[in-house]
Design a protein around this motif. Structure first.
Motif, PDB file in Angstrom:
ATOM      1  N   ALA A   1     -10.682 -18.632  47.795  1.00  0.00           N
ATOM      2  CA  ALA A   1     -11.314 -19.947  47.606  1.00  0.00           C
ATOM      3  C   ALA A   1     -12.498 -19.879  46.640  1.00  0.00           C
ATOM      4  N   MET A   2     -13.001 -18.673  46.399  1.00  0.00           N
ATOM      5  CA  MET A   2     -14.161 -18.535  45.502  1.00  0.00           C
ATOM      6  C   MET A   2     -13.743 -18.470  44.031  1.00  0.00           C
ATOM      7  N   LEU A   3     -12.454 -18.233  43.780  1.00  0.00           N
ATOM      8  CA  LEU A   3     -12.008 -18.100  42.398  1.00  0.00           C
ATOM      9  C   LEU A   3     -12.058 -19.454  41.697  1.00  0.00           C
ATOM     10  N   VAL A   4     -12.787 -19.500  40.607  1.00  0.00           N
ATOM     11  CA  VAL A   4     -12.916 -20.724  39.828  1.00  0.00           C
ATOM     12  C   VAL A   4     -11.916 -20.655  38.683  1.00  0.00           C
ATOM     13  N   GLU A   5     -11.169 -21.729  38.465  1.00  0.00           N
ATOM     14  CA  GLU A   5     -10.256 -21.700  37.328  1.00  0.00           C
ATOM     15  C   GLU A   5     -11.019 -22.168  36.091  1.00  0.00           C
ATOM     16  N   SER A   6     -10.969 -23.418  35.743  1.00  0.00           N
ATOM     17  CA  SER A   6     -11.720 -23.801  34.549  1.00  0.00           C
ATOM     18  C   SER A   6     -12.801 -24.837  34.825  1.00  0.00           C
ATOM     19  N   HIS A   7     -12.798 -25.395  36.028  1.00  0.00           N
ATOM     20  CA  HIS A   7     -13.789 -26.411  36.360  1.00  0.00           C
ATOM     21  C   HIS A   7     -14.436 -26.100  37.701  1.00  0.00           C
ATOM     22  N   LEU A   8     -15.686 -26.462  37.809  1.00  0.00           N
ATOM     23  CA  LEU A   8     -16.404 -26.215  39.064  1.00  0.00           C
ATOM     24  C   LEU A   8     -17.261 -27.432  39.380  1.00  0.00           C
ATOM     25  N   ASP A   9     -17.065 -27.945  40.590  1.00  0.00           N
ATOM     26  CA  ASP A   9     -17.887 -29.057  41.048  1.00  0.00           C
ATOM     27  C   ASP A   9     -19.124 -28.467  41.727  1.00  0.00           C
ATOM     28  N   THR A  10     -20.282 -28.674  41.099  1.00  0.00           N
ATOM     29  CA  THR A  10     -21.494 -28.062  41.639  1.00  0.00           C
ATOM     30  C   THR A  10     -22.203 -28.976  42.637  1.00  0.00           C
ATOM     31  N   SER A  11     -21.640 -30.175  42.877  1.00  0.00           N
ATOM     32  CA  SER A  11     -22.384 -31.143  43.693  1.00  0.00           C
ATOM     33  C   SER A  11     -22.560 -30.655  45.128  1.00  0.00           C
ATOM     34  N   GLY A  12     -21.646 -29.818  45.612  1.00  0.00           N
ATOM     35  CA  GLY A  12     -21.784 -29.342  46.982  1.00  0.00           C
ATOM     36  C   GLY A  12     -22.584 -28.055  47.092  1.00  0.00           C
ATOM     37  N   LEU A  13     -23.110 -27.587  45.969  1.00  0.00           N
ATOM     38  CA  LEU A  13     -23.831 -26.311  45.983  1.00  0.00           C
ATOM     39  C   LEU A  13     -25.335 -26.542  46.137  1.00  0.00           C
ATOM     40  N   ILE A  14     -26.042 -25.513  46.488  1.00  0.00           N
ATOM     41  CA  ILE A  14     -27.469 -25.653  46.798  1.00  0.00           C
ATOM     42  C   ILE A  14     -28.318 -25.494  45.538  1.00  0.00           C
ATOM     43  N   HIS A  15     -28.252 -24.325  44.947  1.00  0.00           N
ATOM     44  CA  HIS A  15     -29.026 -24.056  43.720  1.00  0.00           C
ATOM     45  C   HIS A  15     -28.294 -22.979  42.928  1.00  0.00           C
ATOM     46  N   PRO A  16     -27.119 -23.336  42.389  1.00  0.00           N
ATOM     47  CA  PRO A  16     -26.246 -22.316  41.793  1.00  0.00           C
ATOM     48  C   PRO A  16     -26.840 -21.668  40.544  1.00  0.00           C
TER      49      PRO A  16
END
Lengths: 279, 245
Positions: free
Chosen positions: B79-94
């Motif tokens: 689930a951690m593997l990112v393909e080409s897009h990443l939604d950062t809205s659910g992250l804390i301080h990436p």
């Protein structure tokens, strides 16, 4: 990239006296091996600082030293920020500053020495245009070599501003060149990894892009700047293009090995201890 | 342990930072790794599978900063593997950092075996997102938090080669923001791989064929903003890109 170096206009007698005093202070430190106070109180702006550097160069030429090229300094954004500048600087390389790969650098040869790994370019054509392109520099370059520059400040405790280091020949000390020439077409200088090791432990790492984005960009800046000042780069000149990573403080007895991916390796060996006073 | 793991897992799921675990419980390094495994166990219960490991504190500067003299590790799931897009809205301080990745093509039975088990190498990136407030933690905290692992991406795989001193460049929206040499990873990323095998061996986990080992960062991590295009290039290894939203 804009240069902050301009050709001198008119200089008052007072300025001239101050410049000579600054040059005398630095020359005395160089000759005695004892660092001096900063010269910024005497120097003022960058233009004056280069005028002081020219006085040093004149003196050293009169002593018979042979100029063999230039070094570029302040090529990392981090160092530029630290000194509050947005431009690199340069100093003059003399033949007696070149140390063969791995041969001992005598104690006291460089005041307050620090080492950094760089890409050296050796030219086979003059670069005399007012403005140069990367293509001009590539065409003028015979080959690249890995290099370690041992910088040193004649100013006490490295307490320097831009004016101090420019006046002080860009804090040039000695340098070591690798011995296997590489054509520019055979190396990716932008993504070339750099590591400096001391006894197997890495003490500095970096990459070509850390030098103004690309070592050749630094060389273009130098070519333009020197042409404007009337002392252009010439065929045969060595250009030290600037550090690829953080500078390394050195202690007596240190042996540093620098490796630049695609260019090879080079060593700077410092004599174990102070054995004689400089003349 | 399960309660502590739940706190960290909830923080990741909700995107809300939590105070350091060591502020409320005494944790030593072995206990911290137990919490880490409990966090991963919760992910596995949700259907995630282990696909590799990541190494942390692989630079001298970071070790000195944290006052430690060994690397740490965390576990990677599919689930951690990112393909080409990443939604950062659910992250804390990436944050993002350039990495060297190894792909194993046979099991690593002991640390001496690790380098020979490499089937391919790639340039990659890791997205870190500490579940702790202000990205601030002790050694034990960060181990419990799966070494801040959040996501990762990989460039094209290449046949095994010397990756001991290759330039890595991280660009955001086409501008270089960090650059360094893979030599910053313990002097050579292969040493990090060997350390991964040692830590796995000690923990009774066998590194599996097909697993990815993220060997460590070549530069300090930089903030990963939303709406950005990030590219990491490695000399001779091509590049990997991600667009965030």
């Amino acid at each position: 990239m804009r240069s902050s170096v301009t050709v001198s206009s008119s200089v008052t007698e007072e300025q001239e006296t101050a410049r000579r005093a600054a040059a005398a202070r630095l020359l005395e430190a160089h000759a005695s091996g004892r660092p001096c106070e900063p010269v910024r109180d005497l120097v003022g702006d960058v233009e004056s600082a280069y005028a002081v550097q020219s006085l040093l160069t004149e003196r050293w030429l009169a002593e018979g030293r042979r100029p063999v090229g230039r070094k570029i300094g302040l090529t990392s954004r981090a160092v530029q920020r630290q000194l509050g500048v947005d431009s690199p600087d340069f100093g003059v390389l003399f033949a007696d500053m070149a140390v063969p790969d791995g041969e001992e650098i005598p104690a006291g040869a460089v005041l307050q020495p620090r080492a950094e790994a760089e890409v050296a370019l050796v030219l086979e054509r003059d670069l005399t245009h007012e403005r140069h392109t990367v293509a001009d520099v590539i065409r003028a370059t015979a080959f690249a070599l890995p290099a370690i520059e041992v910088v040193g400040s004649r100013v006490r405790d490295w307490d320097i501003t831009l004016a101090d280091t420019v006046a002080d020949n860009a804090s040039a000390g000695v340098y070591v060149l690798g011995t296997r020439p590489v054509a520019l077409g055979d190396v990716d200088l932008r993504l070339a990894g750099m590591v400096v090791e001391r006894r197997g432990e890495q003490v500095s790492t970096g990459v070509g892009a850390a030098c103004l984005g690309h070592p050749l960009h630094a060389a273009v800046w130098l070519a333009d700047t020197l042409a404007r000042l009337g002392s252009p780069l010439r065929a045969g000149d060595t250009v030290l293009t600037g550090a690829l990573g953080p500078v390394v403080p050195v202690a007596p007895g240190d042996v540093l090995e620098a490796r630049i991916d695609g260019l090879g390796d080079v060593r700077a060996a410092f004599a174990p201890e102070e054995t004689e006073e400089r003349a | 342990m399960n309660r502590l793991a739940e706190i960290l897992d909830e923080a990741a799921l909700t995107g809300r930072a939590v105070p350091r675990l060591t502020d409320r419980a005494a944790l030593d390094v072995p206990a911290a790794y137990e919490v880490q495994r409990a966090v991963i166990e919760r992910r596995r219960e949700r259907g995630e599978t282990l696909i590799g490991v990541k190494m942390g504190f692989t630079s001298r500067a970071k070790m000195v900063q944290m006052g430690v003299d060994d690397v740490i590790w965390g576990l990677l799931t599919d689930a951690m593997l990112v393909e080409s897009h990443l939604d950062t809205s659910g992250l804390i301080h990436p944050r993002v950092e350039p990495e060297i990745a190894f792909l194993l093509d046979r099991p690593v039975r002991n640390p001496a075996d690790a380098a020979a088990a490499v089937g391919a190498v790639a340039v990659g990136y890791e997205v870190l997102d500490s579940r702790y407030e202000n990205f601030s933690f002790t050694l034990e905290d960060v181990i419990a938090d799966n070494a801040s692992a959040c996501g990762f991406g990989l460039g094209p795989w290449h046949s095994p080669r010397d990756v001991g001193n290759i330039g890595l460049l991280l660009e955001v929206d086409g501008r270089p923001v960090a650059s360094g040499s893979s030599a910053a990873i313990l002097g050579d990323p292969v040493r990090s791989l060997t350390a991964a095998a040692r830590l796995a061996h000690a923990a009774g986990i066998e590194l599996q064929p097909g697993w990815v080992v993220l060997a460590g960062a070549a530069t300090a991590a930089v903030p990963l903003p939303a709406g950005a295009h990030v590219r990491v290039s490695g000399a001779g290894l091509g590049h990997v890109e991600v667009t965030t939203r």
